[in-house]
Scaffold this active site. Structure first.
Site, PDB file in Angstrom:
ATOM      1  N   HIS A  39      -8.392  -7.665 -38.888  1.00  0.00           N
ATOM      2  CA  HIS A  39      -9.577  -8.252 -38.251  1.00  0.00           C
ATOM      3  C   HIS A  39      -9.171  -9.219 -37.130  1.00  0.00           C
ATOM      4  CE1 HIS A  39     -12.768  -6.467 -40.707  1.00  0.00           C
ATOM      5  NE2 HIS A  39     -11.880  -6.491 -41.675  1.00  0.00           N
ATOM      6  N   ASP A  73      -7.892  -7.637 -34.132  1.00  0.00           N
ATOM      7  CA  ASP A  73      -7.875  -6.867 -32.866  1.00  0.00           C
ATOM      8  C   ASP A  73      -9.072  -7.195 -31.973  1.00  0.00           C
ATOM      9  OD1 ASP A  73      -9.691  -5.354 -34.432  1.00  0.00           O
ATOM     10  OD2 ASP A  73      -8.771  -3.403 -33.952  1.00  0.00           O
ATOM     11  N   GLY A  93     -10.012   4.571 -44.930  1.00  0.00           N
ATOM     12  CA  GLY A  93      -9.469   3.444 -44.174  1.00  0.00           C
ATOM     13  C   GLY A  93      -8.113   3.729 -43.553  1.00  0.00           C
ATOM     14  N   LEU A  94      -7.754   5.000 -43.398  1.00  0.00           N
ATOM     15  CA  LEU A  94      -6.470   5.331 -42.763  1.00  0.00           C
ATOM     16  C   LEU A  94      -6.681   5.926 -41.369  1.00  0.00           C
ATOM     17  CD1 LEU A  94      -4.622   6.765 -45.897  1.00  0.00           C
ATOM     18  CD2 LEU A  94      -4.442   4.469 -44.922  1.00  0.00           C
ATOM     19  N   SER A  95      -7.884   5.744 -40.836  1.00  0.00           N
ATOM     20  CA  SER A  95      -8.185   6.098 -39.445  1.00  0.00           C
ATOM     21  C   SER A  95      -8.138   7.583 -39.152  1.00  0.00           C
ATOM     22  CB  SER A  95      -7.246   5.357 -38.478  1.00  0.00           C
ATOM     23  OG  SER A  95      -7.489   3.997 -38.547  1.00  0.00           O
ATOM     24  N   SER A  96      -8.821   8.349 -39.977  1.00  0.00           N
ATOM     25  CA  SER A  96      -8.947   9.774 -39.664  1.00  0.00           C
ATOM     26  C   SER A  96      -9.714   9.963 -38.356  1.00  0.00           C
ATOM     27  CB  SER A  96      -9.644  10.522 -40.802  1.00  0.00           C
ATOM     28  OG  SER A  96     -10.926   9.983 -41.026  1.00  0.00           O
ATOM     29  N   SER A  97     -10.649   9.066 -38.040  1.00  0.00           N
ATOM     30  CA  SER A  97     -11.395   9.215 -36.781  1.00  0.00           C
ATOM     31  C   SER A  97     -10.482   9.046 -35.581  1.00  0.00           C
ATOM     32  CB  SER A  97     -12.519   8.181 -36.649  1.00  0.00           C
ATOM     33  OG  SER A  97     -13.141   7.954 -37.842  1.00  0.00           O
ATOM     34  N   ASP A 107      -6.738   1.064 -34.123  1.00  0.00           N
ATOM     35  CA  ASP A 107      -6.521   2.395 -34.703  1.00  0.00           C
ATOM     36  C   ASP A 107      -6.160   3.407 -33.621  1.00  0.00           C
ATOM     37  OD1 ASP A 107      -7.457   0.927 -36.812  1.00  0.00           O
ATOM     38  OD2 ASP A 107      -9.401   1.928 -36.906  1.00  0.00           O
TER      39      ASP A 107
HETATM   40  C1  GLA Z   1     -11.140  -1.114 -38.666  1.00  0.00           C
HETATM   41  C2  GLA Z   1     -11.322  -1.095 -37.156  1.00  0.00           C
HETATM   42  C3  GLA Z   1     -10.135  -1.742 -36.447  1.00  0.00           C
HETATM   43  C4  GLA Z   1      -9.833  -3.116 -37.038  1.00  0.00           C
HETATM   44  C5  GLA Z   1      -9.768  -3.055 -38.560  1.00  0.00           C
HETATM   45  C6  GLA Z   1      -9.612  -4.428 -39.188  1.00  0.00           C
HETATM   46  O1  GLA Z   1     -10.055  -0.307 -39.016  1.00  0.00           O
HETATM   47  O2  GLA Z   1     -11.454   0.239 -36.710  1.00  0.00           O
HETATM   48  O3  GLA Z   1     -10.376  -1.819 -35.073  1.00  0.00           O
HETATM   49  O4  GLA Z   1     -10.772  -4.064 -36.601  1.00  0.00           O
HETATM   50  O5  GLA Z   1     -10.920  -2.442 -39.109  1.00  0.00           O
HETATM   51  O6  GLA Z   1      -8.391  -4.974 -38.849  1.00  0.00           O
END
Ligand code: GLA
Length: 381
Positions: free
Chosen positions: A35, A37, A124-128, A172
């Site tokens: 949190h 970025d 929460g591993l950024s598949s998008s 991400d």
């Molecule tokens: C999500 C958001 C990121 C970042 C995190 C928290 O993954 O996509 O940009 O803000 O939460 O660090």
């Protein structure tokens, strides 16, 4: 069969020829810097081995025709007739990236291909981000523009913010674009400068998926962003990145308790992230682990984005002698934690944390050891 082989073979079957190229873009796990970025601060993620792959070839017209193996359907769109999503589905990520690149002046060509990924969706591993960067890389393959990782990350973030309506920061997309094999990446989210660092010797990174997802993540996320912006305004700066720890210590009483706690997390997390960089460069796993533990406490108590499941799995991990430190990772409210673990004891760690978490929550975790992979790239030819 690897995902690369799977999309390649399916391409053959669908289009009757070999693909002209196969691209991939990874998901991520954040070691520390959470949190921060969207406060113009520092993050320290690594790209993971799980990724989205696209096998493709150019088309003579301006259409994109894509088959999703994971969703088991085929979608198409024309580059000069992009439709805003009503209910978001996977193709809207591709349309959003096309929109964003064209907005930025890139001259895009059409392509057809097969898409598949193994980044779990919604954990929460950024598949998008992986899907977005793989799409950008596909357009790069057929359109012949120059590849600049930061520019691609910004374009994909804009797709997510402005096309899909999700207010994420840059972390991400940036790590999916710019990841470095075997190293974590310190990202300055204001300048987008990066510096890579190796994991401490004889350690591995373990992803602890609580197997829980909580709704309302988006609204809570947006609320945190607004609280941070309000705190920055109070200090007369454009982002909390610009408030030094000493300034905050001197003036924190000026803020109402809730905003004070939110600001304290961001300001202290930026400091921890820079110290983590020093620890990593010194090969100091003990200090890095302690910083991760402190990060979790700050996210739990000051930023209030943890959850009972995340707290439980982090406690289970931190109770193991083989663990240097564990914390929640990503936006929070469920999803995954991350742990730094002694490499020679990792099997025992995985078994014990799994059992401990099940005892505590009656829920099954999904625990994976991951290396650090490269960012978006072409893997064939
Ligand atoms: C999500 C958001 C990121 C970042 C995190 C928290 O993954 O996509 O940009 O803000 O939460 O660090």
């Amino acid at each position: 069969m690897s995902l690369k082989e799977i999309v390649g073979q399916r391409f053959q079957a669908e289009f009757g020829a070999d693909p002209a190229s196969i691209v991939r873009a990874p998901g991520r796990v954040n070691l520390i810097g959470e949190h921060t970025d969207y406060n113009d601060g520092f993050v320290f993620p690594m790209a993971i081995e799980r990724a989205t792959f696209i096998a493709l070839r150019p088309r003579a017209d301006n259409k994109v025709v894509a088959i999703s193996l994971d969703m088991d359907n085929r979608r198409a769109f024309a580059l000069d007739d992009l439709q805003r999503p009503t209910e978001t589905e996977w193709i809207d990520y591709l349309i959003g990236v096309a929109w964003s690149l064209q907005e930025r002046g890139y001259d895009l060509r059409g392509w057809e291909g097969v898409v598949s990924g193994d980044v779990p969706i919604g954990s929460g591993l950024s598949s998008s981000a992986a899907l977005e960067l793989a799409t950008a890389r596909a357009f790069y393959e057929v359109s012949g523009f120059a590849w600049d990782a930061a520019a691609m990350a910004l374009a994909c973030q804009a797709a997510e913010n402005e096309w899909l309506g999700v207010k994420c920061g840059i972390m991400d997309q940036m790590i999916s674009a710019a990841g470095v094999a075997d190293r974590a990446l310190l990202i300055d989210c204001r300048s987008l400068e990066t510096a890579s660092a190796p994991l401490p010797p004889d350690t591995v990174v373990v992803i602890l998926d609580t197997n829980t997802r909580r709704g309302l993540v988006d609204s809570a996320y947006n609320e945190r962003r607004e609280q941070c912006e309000a705190a920055a305004r109070h200090f007369g700066v454009s982002a909390l990145r610009d408030v030094a720890g000493e300034t905050f210590a001197r003036r924190e009483q000026e803020l109402a308790p809730l905003m004070r706690a939110r600001a304290r997390h961001v300001i202290s997390e930026n400091e921890r992230t820079l110290r983590a960089r020093d620890a990593m460069n010194a090969g100091d796993a003990v200090t890095l682990g302690q910083l991760m533990i402190a990060s979790h406490i700050s996210l739990r108590d000051d930023f209030a984005v943890s959850s009972p499941a995340l707290d439980a799995i982090v406690a289970c991990a931190n109770a193991q002698d083989s663990c240097y430190g564990a914390r929640m990772t990503g936006a929070g409210f469920g999803g995954c934690a991350v742990a730094l673990v002694k490499a020679d004891q990792v099997e025992q760690f995985v078994a014990r944390v799994g059992a401990c978490y099940q005892d505590a929550t009656e829920n099954e975790s999904i625990i994976t050891v991951t290396g650090a992979s490269r960012g978006a790239e072409t893997v064939f030819p």
